[in-house]
Write a protein that holds these residues in place. Sequence first.
Motif, PDB file in Angstrom:
ATOM      1  N   PHE A 178     -30.334  32.117  37.305  1.00  0.00           N
ATOM      2  CA  PHE A 178     -29.625  31.702  36.084  1.00  0.00           C
ATOM      3  C   PHE A 178     -30.481  31.902  34.841  1.00  0.00           C
ATOM      4  O   PHE A 178     -29.967  32.089  33.738  1.00  0.00           O
ATOM      5  CB  PHE A 178     -29.127  30.255  36.184  1.00  0.00           C
ATOM      6  CG  PHE A 178     -30.185  29.193  36.191  1.00  0.00           C
ATOM      7  CD1 PHE A 178     -30.812  28.800  35.027  1.00  0.00           C
ATOM      8  CD2 PHE A 178     -30.541  28.547  37.382  1.00  0.00           C
ATOM      9  CE1 PHE A 178     -31.789  27.802  35.036  1.00  0.00           C
ATOM     10  CE2 PHE A 178     -31.516  27.558  37.401  1.00  0.00           C
ATOM     11  CZ  PHE A 178     -32.143  27.185  36.228  1.00  0.00           C
ATOM     12  N   ALA A 179     -31.801  31.845  35.025  1.00  0.00           N
ATOM     13  CA  ALA A 179     -32.684  32.002  33.871  1.00  0.00           C
ATOM     14  C   ALA A 179     -32.588  33.411  33.290  1.00  0.00           C
ATOM     15  O   ALA A 179     -33.008  33.649  32.169  1.00  0.00           O
ATOM     16  CB  ALA A 179     -34.121  31.685  34.269  1.00  0.00           C
ATOM     17  N   PHE A 188     -29.668  35.096  33.068  1.00  0.00           N
ATOM     18  CA  PHE A 188     -28.304  35.388  32.614  1.00  0.00           C
ATOM     19  C   PHE A 188     -28.306  35.837  31.154  1.00  0.00           C
ATOM     20  O   PHE A 188     -28.973  35.237  30.314  1.00  0.00           O
ATOM     21  CB  PHE A 188     -27.407  34.155  32.748  1.00  0.00           C
ATOM     22  CG  PHE A 188     -26.990  33.845  34.160  1.00  0.00           C
ATOM     23  CD1 PHE A 188     -27.301  34.710  35.202  1.00  0.00           C
ATOM     24  CD2 PHE A 188     -26.274  32.687  34.444  1.00  0.00           C
ATOM     25  CE1 PHE A 188     -26.911  34.420  36.508  1.00  0.00           C
ATOM     26  CE2 PHE A 188     -25.879  32.389  35.738  1.00  0.00           C
ATOM     27  CZ  PHE A 188     -26.198  33.252  36.767  1.00  0.00           C
ATOM     28  N   THR A 235     -32.270  26.610  18.669  1.00  0.00           N
ATOM     29  CA  THR A 235     -33.171  26.039  19.664  1.00  0.00           C
ATOM     30  C   THR A 235     -34.628  26.086  19.211  1.00  0.00           C
ATOM     31  O   THR A 235     -35.493  25.666  19.968  1.00  0.00           O
ATOM     32  CB  THR A 235     -33.005  26.775  21.003  1.00  0.00           C
ATOM     33  OG1 THR A 235     -33.145  28.176  20.759  1.00  0.00           O
ATOM     34  CG2 THR A 235     -31.653  26.519  21.604  1.00  0.00           C
ATOM     35  N   TYR A 286     -23.909  28.582  13.655  1.00  0.00           N
ATOM     36  CA  TYR A 286     -23.004  27.457  13.888  1.00  0.00           C
ATOM     37  C   TYR A 286     -23.767  26.144  13.796  1.00  0.00           C
ATOM     38  O   TYR A 286     -23.667  25.418  12.821  1.00  0.00           O
ATOM     39  CB  TYR A 286     -22.341  27.629  15.250  1.00  0.00           C
ATOM     40  CG  TYR A 286     -21.359  26.558  15.651  1.00  0.00           C
ATOM     41  CD1 TYR A 286     -20.758  25.732  14.707  1.00  0.00           C
ATOM     42  CD2 TYR A 286     -21.000  26.396  16.989  1.00  0.00           C
ATOM     43  CE1 TYR A 286     -19.846  24.761  15.089  1.00  0.00           C
ATOM     44  CE2 TYR A 286     -20.088  25.435  17.375  1.00  0.00           C
ATOM     45  CZ  TYR A 286     -19.512  24.607  16.428  1.00  0.00           C
ATOM     46  OH  TYR A 286     -18.620  23.658  16.822  1.00  0.00           O
ATOM     47  N   LYS A 287     -24.553  25.867  14.802  1.00  0.00           N
ATOM     48  CA  LYS A 287     -25.308  24.629  14.789  1.00  0.00           C
ATOM     49  C   LYS A 287     -26.774  24.981  14.648  1.00  0.00           C
ATOM     50  O   LYS A 287     -27.133  26.145  14.527  1.00  0.00           O
ATOM     51  CB  LYS A 287     -25.048  23.857  16.096  1.00  0.00           C
ATOM     52  CG  LYS A 287     -23.600  23.515  16.292  1.00  0.00           C
ATOM     53  CD  LYS A 287     -23.115  22.528  15.252  1.00  0.00           C
ATOM     54  CE  LYS A 287     -21.673  22.136  15.505  1.00  0.00           C
ATOM     55  NZ  LYS A 287     -21.437  20.746  15.644  1.00  0.00           N
ATOM     56  N   GLN A 288     -27.620  23.973  14.686  1.00  0.00           N
ATOM     57  CA  GLN A 288     -29.027  24.289  14.540  1.00  0.00           C
ATOM     58  C   GLN A 288     -29.555  24.982  15.793  1.00  0.00           C
ATOM     59  O   GLN A 288     -29.077  24.766  16.890  1.00  0.00           O
ATOM     60  CB  GLN A 288     -29.815  23.045  14.204  1.00  0.00           C
ATOM     61  CG  GLN A 288     -29.672  22.793  12.707  1.00  0.00           C
ATOM     62  CD  GLN A 288     -30.440  21.610  12.250  1.00  0.00           C
ATOM     63  OE1 GLN A 288     -30.984  20.858  13.037  1.00  0.00           O
ATOM     64  NE2 GLN A 288     -30.473  21.421  10.957  1.00  0.00           N
ATOM     65  N   ARG A 347     -22.187  31.200  27.983  1.00  0.00           N
ATOM     66  CA  ARG A 347     -21.539  29.995  28.485  1.00  0.00           C
ATOM     67  C   ARG A 347     -21.124  30.189  29.926  1.00  0.00           C
ATOM     68  O   ARG A 347     -20.911  31.312  30.377  1.00  0.00           O
ATOM     69  CB  ARG A 347     -20.319  29.633  27.632  1.00  0.00           C
ATOM     70  CG  ARG A 347     -20.739  29.210  26.239  1.00  0.00           C
ATOM     71  CD  ARG A 347     -19.593  28.578  25.478  1.00  0.00           C
ATOM     72  NE  ARG A 347     -20.010  28.347  24.112  1.00  0.00           N
ATOM     73  CZ  ARG A 347     -19.954  27.154  23.510  1.00  0.00           C
ATOM     74  NH1 ARG A 347     -19.472  26.113  24.133  1.00  0.00           N
ATOM     75  NH2 ARG A 347     -20.362  27.008  22.272  1.00  0.00           N
ATOM     76  N   SER A 348     -20.995  29.079  30.627  1.00  0.00           N
ATOM     77  CA  SER A 348     -20.628  29.198  32.033  1.00  0.00           C
ATOM     78  C   SER A 348     -19.612  28.133  32.390  1.00  0.00           C
ATOM     79  O   SER A 348     -19.493  27.116  31.711  1.00  0.00           O
ATOM     80  CB  SER A 348     -21.876  29.026  32.902  1.00  0.00           C
ATOM     81  OG  SER A 348     -22.397  27.720  32.743  1.00  0.00           O
ATOM     82  N   SER A 349     -18.878  28.421  33.433  1.00  0.00           N
ATOM     83  CA  SER A 349     -17.957  27.430  33.983  1.00  0.00           C
ATOM     84  C   SER A 349     -17.950  27.672  35.480  1.00  0.00           C
ATOM     85  O   SER A 349     -18.653  28.555  35.962  1.00  0.00           O
ATOM     86  CB  SER A 349     -16.557  27.615  33.400  1.00  0.00           C
ATOM     87  OG  SER A 349     -16.004  28.825  33.901  1.00  0.00           O
ATOM     88  N   LEU A 390     -28.199  30.162  27.510  1.00  0.00           N
ATOM     89  CA  LEU A 390     -27.433  29.022  28.021  1.00  0.00           C
ATOM     90  C   LEU A 390     -27.654  27.779  27.172  1.00  0.00           C
ATOM     91  O   LEU A 390     -26.760  26.967  27.005  1.00  0.00           O
ATOM     92  CB  LEU A 390     -27.843  28.735  29.471  1.00  0.00           C
ATOM     93  CG  LEU A 390     -27.374  29.743  30.516  1.00  0.00           C
ATOM     94  CD1 LEU A 390     -28.116  29.534  31.836  1.00  0.00           C
ATOM     95  CD2 LEU A 390     -25.863  29.614  30.754  1.00  0.00           C
ATOM     96  N   VAL A 391     -28.863  27.622  26.645  1.00  0.00           N
ATOM     97  CA  VAL A 391     -29.152  26.424  25.860  1.00  0.00           C
ATOM     98  C   VAL A 391     -28.571  26.563  24.456  1.00  0.00           C
ATOM     99  O   VAL A 391     -27.935  25.653  23.938  1.00  0.00           O
ATOM    100  CB  VAL A 391     -30.670  26.151  25.797  1.00  0.00           C
ATOM    101  CG1 VAL A 391     -30.947  24.901  24.984  1.00  0.00           C
ATOM    102  CG2 VAL A 391     -31.239  26.000  27.207  1.00  0.00           C
ATOM    103  N   GLY A 392     -28.734  27.736  23.863  1.00  0.00           N
ATOM    104  CA  GLY A 392     -28.186  27.973  22.527  1.00  0.00           C
ATOM    105  C   GLY A 392     -26.684  28.177  22.542  1.00  0.00           C
ATOM    106  O   GLY A 392     -26.059  28.250  21.502  1.00  0.00           O
ATOM    107  N   LYS A 393     -26.104  28.290  23.708  1.00  0.00           N
ATOM    108  CA  LYS A 393     -24.657  28.428  23.903  1.00  0.00           C
ATOM    109  C   LYS A 393     -24.125  29.807  23.510  1.00  0.00           C
ATOM    110  O   LYS A 393     -22.926  29.967  23.291  1.00  0.00           O
ATOM    111  CB  LYS A 393     -23.869  27.327  23.178  1.00  0.00           C
ATOM    112  CG  LYS A 393     -24.289  25.911  23.571  1.00  0.00           C
ATOM    113  CD  LYS A 393     -23.813  25.584  24.960  1.00  0.00           C
ATOM    114  CE  LYS A 393     -24.245  24.208  25.448  1.00  0.00           C
ATOM    115  NZ  LYS A 393     -23.411  23.113  25.002  1.00  0.00           N
TER     116      LYS A 393
END
Lengths: 602, 467, 443
Positions: C379-380, C382, C39, C35-37, C344-346, C338-341
């Motif tokens: 969280f690290a 996840f 990490t 999708y996007k560039q 995802r979290s809410s 989490l950084v590369g998406k």
Amino acid sequence: MAHDTEVLVLGGGSTGCGIARDLATRGLGVTLLERGNLTHGTTGRMHGLLHSGGRYAVSDQASARECIEENRVLREIAGHCVEETGGLFVQRPEDPDEYFREKLQGCRECDIPATVLSGAEAREIEPYLTNDIERAIQVPDGAVDPFRLCVANAIDAERHGARIETHAEVIDLLREGDDVYGAVVRHESGPGKQAHARPGTTEEITADYVVNATGAWAGQIGAMADLEIAVRPSKGVMTIMNVRQVDTVINRCRPKGDADIIVPHETTAILGTTDDEVSDPDDYPEEQWEVDLLIDTLSELVPILRDARTIRSFWGVRPLYEPPGTGTEDPTDITRDFFLLDHAERDGVDGMTSIVGGKFTTYRLMAEQISDHVCEKLGVRGSCTTAEEPLPGSENLETLLAGMDDFGLRSPIARRSAKRLGSRSQEVLETDEPNPVICACEGVTRAEIRDAISQSGTDLNGVRIRTRASMGNCQGGFCCHAMANELSPEYEEPAVRAALDELFQERWKGERHALWGEQLSQAMLNYALHATTMNRDRDPAARSSALEGRGEDDGETTAAESIDYGAFDAGRGRSAESARERIADGRADAPSRRRDGGADGD
Amino acid sequence: MSDSEPDRPTDDHVPDDEFEPVQVFPDAEEMDLRPGADNCYKCSTCDTNCPVAEVDDEFPGPKFQGPEQWRLKRGDDTDIDPSITKCSNCMRCDHACPSEVPLSQMHNTARGEYVEEHLNKRSLEYVRNRILSNYGTMARIGSKVPRLTNFVMGLSVTKWVNDRVLGITSEREFPKFATETFREWWDERGGAAASRERAREARATSGSESESESESENERKSEDKRVAYFHGDYANYNTPEVAKAMVRVFETFGYEVCVPDQRCSGTPMFANGMLDDARRAARFNVDTFRELVDDGYDVICSCTSCSMALRQEYPELFDFEGTETVAANTYDALEYLRIHEDLEAELAGSDVDAPDFAYHTPCHARNQGLDGQTLEVVDAIGGVEAHDVGDSCSGISGTYGWKTEHYETSMAIGEEMFQHMDSADADTGLTECPTCAMQMEHGTGYEIRHPLEVLEAALSTDVSPDQ
Amino acid sequence: MAIEDDVLVIGGGLAGVTAALSAAEHGDRVRLISYKQSTLRHASGLIDVLGYAPDRGEGESREGDGRSEGPLSDPFDAIPDLPTGHPYERVGLERVREALLFFDAIVGDAYEGGHTPSNALVPTVSGTVKPTARYPASVAPGLASDARSTLLVGFETMPEFDAPLSAAHLRAADVPFPVRGATISFPGELRDDAKRTRYAHILDWDESVDTGTGAGSAPGRAVLAETIRPHLEREARLGLPAVLGEENTGVVRRDLEERLGVDVFEIPMGPPSLPGMRLEDLLYGALEEHGVRVTTGVPVVGCEASDGGRRVDHVLVDRKGQEVPYRADEYVLATGGLVGKGVRSSRDGVTEPIFDCHVPHPEDRYDWFVDDAFGDQPFARFGVAVDRELRPLDAREKPEFENLRAAGGVLGGYDYAAEKSGSGVSLATGYVAGRRAGKEVRR
């Protein structure tokens, strides 16, 4: 016996700073003590609303009148700390008409300019307001930066000869018989601005008169002189949004309740708040439901808040007080008025007055009244000028903004910096040196950081509150280390490292309450940057320092205790043995100390 | 606003929520994109993709121009850093951002605000930018007398005036106007009616193998196989051969093509902050194509910047009725065929006598996920190869590279592509974007073709030659 | 109709590219969609495999005893002791070794470290040292176990690297070499907010810049060398922030080395990272060379299952509003964390958005973190849990789909930041997931 100072002011919040300025400008010798940095207590933990008085217009009209008067004063004397956002009291369909009428009536009775708007008119001002707003009352609420306001008061006090000590905790009051005559203070880092990693000292400071302006902590200070002051600390949560969804203060127009205000503050919007009595102002639970309550309730007014990014949450403790015997159950019913407790009259103990209760907007008025009281006690004549004399930074602000120079900066950065620095902009930002942006979120440049360091030393949290650096969406992940770098070469490496660690942990503390969605991704990225790329979590220097601290007085560490560099890859075709040998040689050819960098750190 | 009685029922004129009298965004210039900054986590991936920031010392990069500048804004601020005009609108930052920040929307809106608030409407810069962004108007006049116009535009005195007075670089050759525009050709050829006939024949030919193709079946397919062609100004006035190739290729696959009246897609107007002009053009285009989409047509573009405008920029900047509908039914020509036809099977055994190509993916194609597509299609064609020249930007970005003050930047950005073209095993260029093609030609002297032309050649063994 | 391939890899970072290359090894038709560039551009470009053993208990702070655990000199030693569920435990030690060899073959002499199983200690931008298994050739002369004296040079306009301070920090870390730092003004007319790519561009193309001495202009590298020269004393090597070109780093380094007569190395920086970008370029070059089809810029937004929900039939790719089906026999999910998406979290929880794979996480949001910023952060960790074939597991620990494997940051159960294991896990799991996917296709 001559005392060290005429008046000793305890507490570096808005009230304390205001008192210090007031008394110093009246010509008194003043020393102010604050256990953290300025605004460390309640002042630094509020939503930054400059009340129009509208919020008190129904329940407490005396306070409302004081608010609107002080509101006008602060716009004049502290233009660079105030943003004239205006405010709206908005009514949803389920909010009572009766209360709306009372609010409007109250505003008019208290001389607060108030205009009724239709829902559509309100949404023209704030497009993100929900569609079903019935109507709104427009009032002159504003936003104020409590940090800059306190710093400006403190700077002015210093200009008039006051001594301002931060990171100086009062550990005892000096009392002899029925007379309080000073305090014992522990300097976390030695007197003056903070410098990390210096041994703490204690100091006795005697004074002709002591003012206890420690707010929610007033009871604890009182207890040091066996005085009982029944403050009823009440906590409230505030959540900081990443961007401003609104540019106007939004109040919910209904009788008291939690989560009923949104204050645009600098680049953010702050949601507030709750009201829960706590027993200890330093130790109370901070919980998920409180944050969720703010977001869920306030998104009834501004729906996009529901999925918007929050960058942190924080709790403040109100210094509520009510005279003995009032017996109010619900903290929201406790008056927001302030009380001046002269312990001579009240407890038969001379030399000290405590000031409790009150609210930020009227800090100057409170300072004026207690300063009058102190002058009377000391038999000094001196009139108050704090309502007329502009605070440092605020002089000639209009002229400055009209002909604003961009100092070679990109325009929104120049604009924001000039707003923060006020009339000091020229002095701080005009530089021939390269002036790169250190904090990109808030647009803070090196020159401003260095100026703040000249005021607060290695206390990077002090630098932060002066500049807003590290207070944007990355919460310091991308700039904490660059801020710390600016401490060098004035401060040595271990002090810089300690300062960085302290700021990084402080930033983390508030960000924990915003860990979902984008901010959790941000937190993971920050963590990866600092732990993976910089290996700050396993810093071998910290390990060496820890070993040194274990009792090796000469500060030398041996190869056996630090990393065995010889056991690692030294590169293709290179033997790591040479590293071992060098360590074994006791690093005979350690670098000579040179001006361009070799001098620090060993 | 009125100082009315407190219990005046102030919203009586608002019957319900469906009817919302307050237009939240009366103009694009007033759009509040601050919430878009929520997605930014500061990684600077956008900056590393910005071809301008890499070569231009005045440009602070997309992160500042996008989420940072927006986040620093206050409601009534009009401060936009003048460097926004340095952004070439290549939209590579959009494509790069791992966190979905609407960067180009922020840039477009900020640029619009800047032009509105700060650019003197009587300045030559403004006049020049309007001329450049309204290329279609100029082209319409110029192409009436193409030979004369080409002659005049090529005169050194014209170039001198353009350069010194208007700031349009004299380094570049103005694109030649075709002696017959695409639309003239199209009308002469019989327009949509003729296309319907050709498509029907093509369907009958391919259907005859199965024997079962009935007239009604063919009719049913005719309902399915209708496309409305958005050719844009350039293919009309300057490269009608591309537009013709599009028509023939689609007809080969049995599609009926229609070519409605249309205006410029708006791409050059966004890039110059001329949002009012862009809005007028976009409204016209949306009105036209929305009706066709309602009638079952899909919208096909042969220029990837045009498809980018219809698909992404229109919905980001405007909200006319039908904007989303048009966006959701717009495709790049090659993309459409790949999705709807078995292109590889169709091309199996094809043999084209053509030179090998040095292929450049336009940034706007990349943004639509179209990178690699042309290479994959050419790969399926026998007798011809295409070599990728890397993922750098050509540097021209539409009108950007035409401005005297940006010419050097434009060429510096293009340098990487020129070098890769030079070292690729080909002497002919290939790309979807007309302005990238200009730059490729300008930098290397190669002849540049469009993938549709190659596809047309590959399919032509099956196609009855046509006019 | 759908766009068809044998193997579809979703995600274009280190894990995705490795998976695509390893699947393509045997001639399968492989597509990578990103999708996007990725990490990669955030990361230092170092290939960490395992720097520290994750032996701390849940919630325990690294301030405590944990910190006395030094860096691992041999990362492979510690792998067999990793807890169940750790990605390395899932694939096994041998696959980790193979994956590194695979990587070495892809990058050739652009990277070093393959000559030894030992970790190297690389000086970081902050003046610490970090254990890593492979490092770019441009970083090689700077290793901390190399005892040669060192000068670090930073630029006034690059505030995140303060060379004298970093040098002092290295000394505090007891490095076995003398080290000093100096700050210079980077030649040319750079603005104070110039991007790192701007510095790199000047050096890459040896752009002409003002000499600053009144002598007009000269090629950028020469001027940089002359600016540094007066600061060099007897040092044997020179460390500069990692901006020594993007395309021509080798040439830039050699040029500076020849002019100054010292070894020149780069200090990896945080985002945006030139070494990360160079690695990305290398990897995408390899994809092209191996015939992997690449589609970028468009997200995979969902999937359709077949075979009673047991298999992924096709995925849907959103192309600016149109959902286009992409079909393959085997799928690899390498969408990052989490950084590369890819995770995802809410406020409601943590999810994997494409296949809706189960992501184990505590229900109470306040159990997602600990109070120490460098503590053992839940969280690290996840990410999706997987079986030994790297198939994501549902809440009942059954594979979500038979033909879906996961690799890299989308995996849970490890804290790459604390362990310094991010790249190694991406390589090992990417390699295994791609290989398995390729095998299934051929079956």
